[in-house]
Design an enzyme around this catalytic site. Structure first.
Site, PDB file in Angstrom:
ATOM      1  NE  ARG A 277      -2.761  -2.677   2.641  1.00 29.05           N
ATOM      2  CZ  ARG A 277      -3.204  -3.035   3.843  1.00 29.05           C
ATOM      3  NH1 ARG A 277      -3.824  -2.164   4.597  1.00 29.05           N
ATOM      4  NH2 ARG A 277      -3.032  -4.270   4.274  1.00 29.05           N
TER       5      ARG A 277
ATOM      6  CD  GLU B 261      -3.816  -5.341  13.854  1.00 22.99           C
ATOM      7  OE1 GLU B 261      -3.651  -4.831  12.718  1.00 22.99           O
ATOM      8  OE2 GLU B 261      -4.682  -4.945  14.638  1.00 22.99           O
TER       9      GLU B 261
HETATM   10  O1  LIG Z   1       2.247  -1.959  11.886  1.00 23.09           O
HETATM   11  P1  LIG Z   1       2.137  -3.360  11.369  1.00 23.09           P
HETATM   12  O2  LIG Z   1       1.572  -4.319  12.377  1.00 23.09           O
HETATM   13  O3  LIG Z   1       3.427  -3.853  10.821  1.00 23.09           O
HETATM   14  O4  LIG Z   1       1.055  -3.363  10.202  1.00 23.09           O
HETATM   15  C1  LIG Z   1       1.002  -2.399   9.189  1.00 23.09           C
HETATM   16  C2  LIG Z   1       1.302  -3.008   7.853  1.00 23.09           C
HETATM   17  O5  LIG Z   1       0.306  -4.010   7.538  1.00 23.09           O
HETATM   18  C3  LIG Z   1      -0.272  -3.731   6.273  1.00 23.09           C
HETATM   19  O6  LIG Z   1       0.411  -4.350   5.231  1.00 23.09           O
HETATM   20  P2  LIG Z   1       0.367  -5.923   4.954  1.00 23.09           P
HETATM   21  O7  LIG Z   1       1.582  -6.550   5.548  1.00 23.09           O
HETATM   22  O8  LIG Z   1      -0.970  -6.460   5.378  1.00 23.09           O
HETATM   23  O9  LIG Z   1       0.584  -6.043   3.409  1.00 23.09           O
HETATM   24  P3  LIG Z   1      -0.195  -5.495   2.108  1.00 23.09           P
HETATM   25  O10 LIG Z   1      -0.004  -3.992   2.067  1.00 23.09           O
HETATM   26  O11 LIG Z   1       0.559  -6.177   1.025  1.00 23.09           O
HETATM   27  O12 LIG Z   1      -1.630  -5.894   2.204  1.00 23.09           O
HETATM   28  C4  LIG Z   1      -0.131  -2.237   6.137  1.00 23.09           C
HETATM   29  O13 LIG Z   1      -0.212  -1.799   4.792  1.00 23.09           O
HETATM   30  C5  LIG Z   1       1.216  -1.956   6.762  1.00 23.09           C
HETATM   31  O14 LIG Z   1       2.282  -2.152   5.844  1.00 23.09           O
HETATM   32  N1  LIG Z   2      -6.210  -2.894  11.050  1.00 28.96           N
HETATM   33  C1  LIG Z   2      -5.629  -2.940   9.846  1.00 28.96           C
HETATM   34  N2  LIG Z   2      -6.235  -2.410   8.760  1.00 28.96           N
HETATM   35  C2  LIG Z   2      -5.647  -2.461   7.540  1.00 28.96           C
HETATM   36  N3  LIG Z   2      -4.465  -2.999   7.328  1.00 28.96           N
HETATM   37  C3  LIG Z   2      -3.833  -3.535   8.374  1.00 28.96           C
HETATM   38  N4  LIG Z   2      -2.637  -4.146   8.462  1.00 28.96           N
HETATM   39  C4  LIG Z   2      -2.454  -4.502   9.754  1.00 28.96           C
HETATM   40  N5  LIG Z   2      -3.494  -4.148  10.504  1.00 28.96           N
HETATM   41  C5  LIG Z   2      -4.364  -3.540   9.668  1.00 28.96           C
END
Ligand SMILES: O=P(O)(O)OC[C@H]1O[C@H](OP(=O)(O)OP(=O)(O)O)[C@H](O)[C@@H]1O
Ligand SMILES: Nc1ncnc2[nH]cnc12
Length: 156
Positions: free
Chosen positions: A72, A109
């Site tokens: 993202r 998470e």
């Molecule tokens: O603070 P944290 O607990 O590390 O979580 C935040 C991260 O989780 C999500 O990405 P995700 O790893 O789900 O990957 P994506 O963007 O590919 O869906 C979000 O876009 C952050 O990068």
């Molecule tokens: N609560 C949340 N919403 C969207 N992306 C996430 N990645 C980790 N936690 C998330």
């Protein structure tokens, strides 16, 4: 960037941005309140406000690198980089970058993952901002900071 602590308190753009983010309970698993920024991308005004806030903040701060976290951070980082005259560096999930990489593992998470970055893309003392859509545990951001390993201006 915690908006209310950065001179943006009361900025009407924040309300528009917040309203454009859909919150989906129990996705991808029970107990998670998923912040879905795909709805923000559908709202041209709110999307532009998001980019503008970062551009206004960083344009005169000699930032030469915008590092975006897959996936993202890739949606917001390149627009900010172009507008402030910086290069863009993708921090990618494992096995996606063809060159020599450094990598860092982290907890999420709902799981764990690893970020990789091409070596040689940042010079010592370059000023870097890291762009992603949100912080949950902070694990991803910590991994990104470790990869970059320089003095940073943090933005989320
Ligand atoms: O603070 P944290 O607990 O590390 O979580 C935040 C991260 O989780 C999500 O990405 P995700 O790893 O789900 O990957 P994506 O963007 O590919 O869906 C979000 O876009 C952050 O990068
Ligand atoms: N609560 C949340 N919403 C969207 N992306 C996430 N990645 C980790 N936690 C998330």
């Amino acid at each position: 960037m915690f908006a209310s602590e950065n001179g943006l308190k009361g900025d009407p753009r924040l309300e528009a941005i917040s309203a454009a983010i859909r919150v989906v309970p129990d996705f991808p698993k029970k107990g998670i309140m998923f912040q879905d920024i795909t709805t923000l991308l559908l709202d041209h005004k709110a999307f532009k406000h998001t980019i503008d806030i970062f551009v206004d903040r960083y344009r005169d701060m000699q930032i030469s690198v915008v590092a975006g976290v897959e996936a993202r951070g890739f949606l917001f980082g390149p627009s900010i980089a172009l507008a402030i005259g910086a290069k863009f560096i993708p921090l990618r999930k494992p096995g996606k970058l063809p060159g020599k990489v450094i990598s860092e593992s982290y907890e999420l998470e709902y799981g764990h993952d690893r970020l990789e970055m091409h070596v040689g893309t940042v010079e010592p003392r370059e000023r870097v901002i890291i762009i992603d859509d949100l912080v949950a545990t902070g694990g991803t951001l910590s991994a990104a900071i470790s990869l970059l390993g320089f003095f940073l201006f943090l933005s989320v």
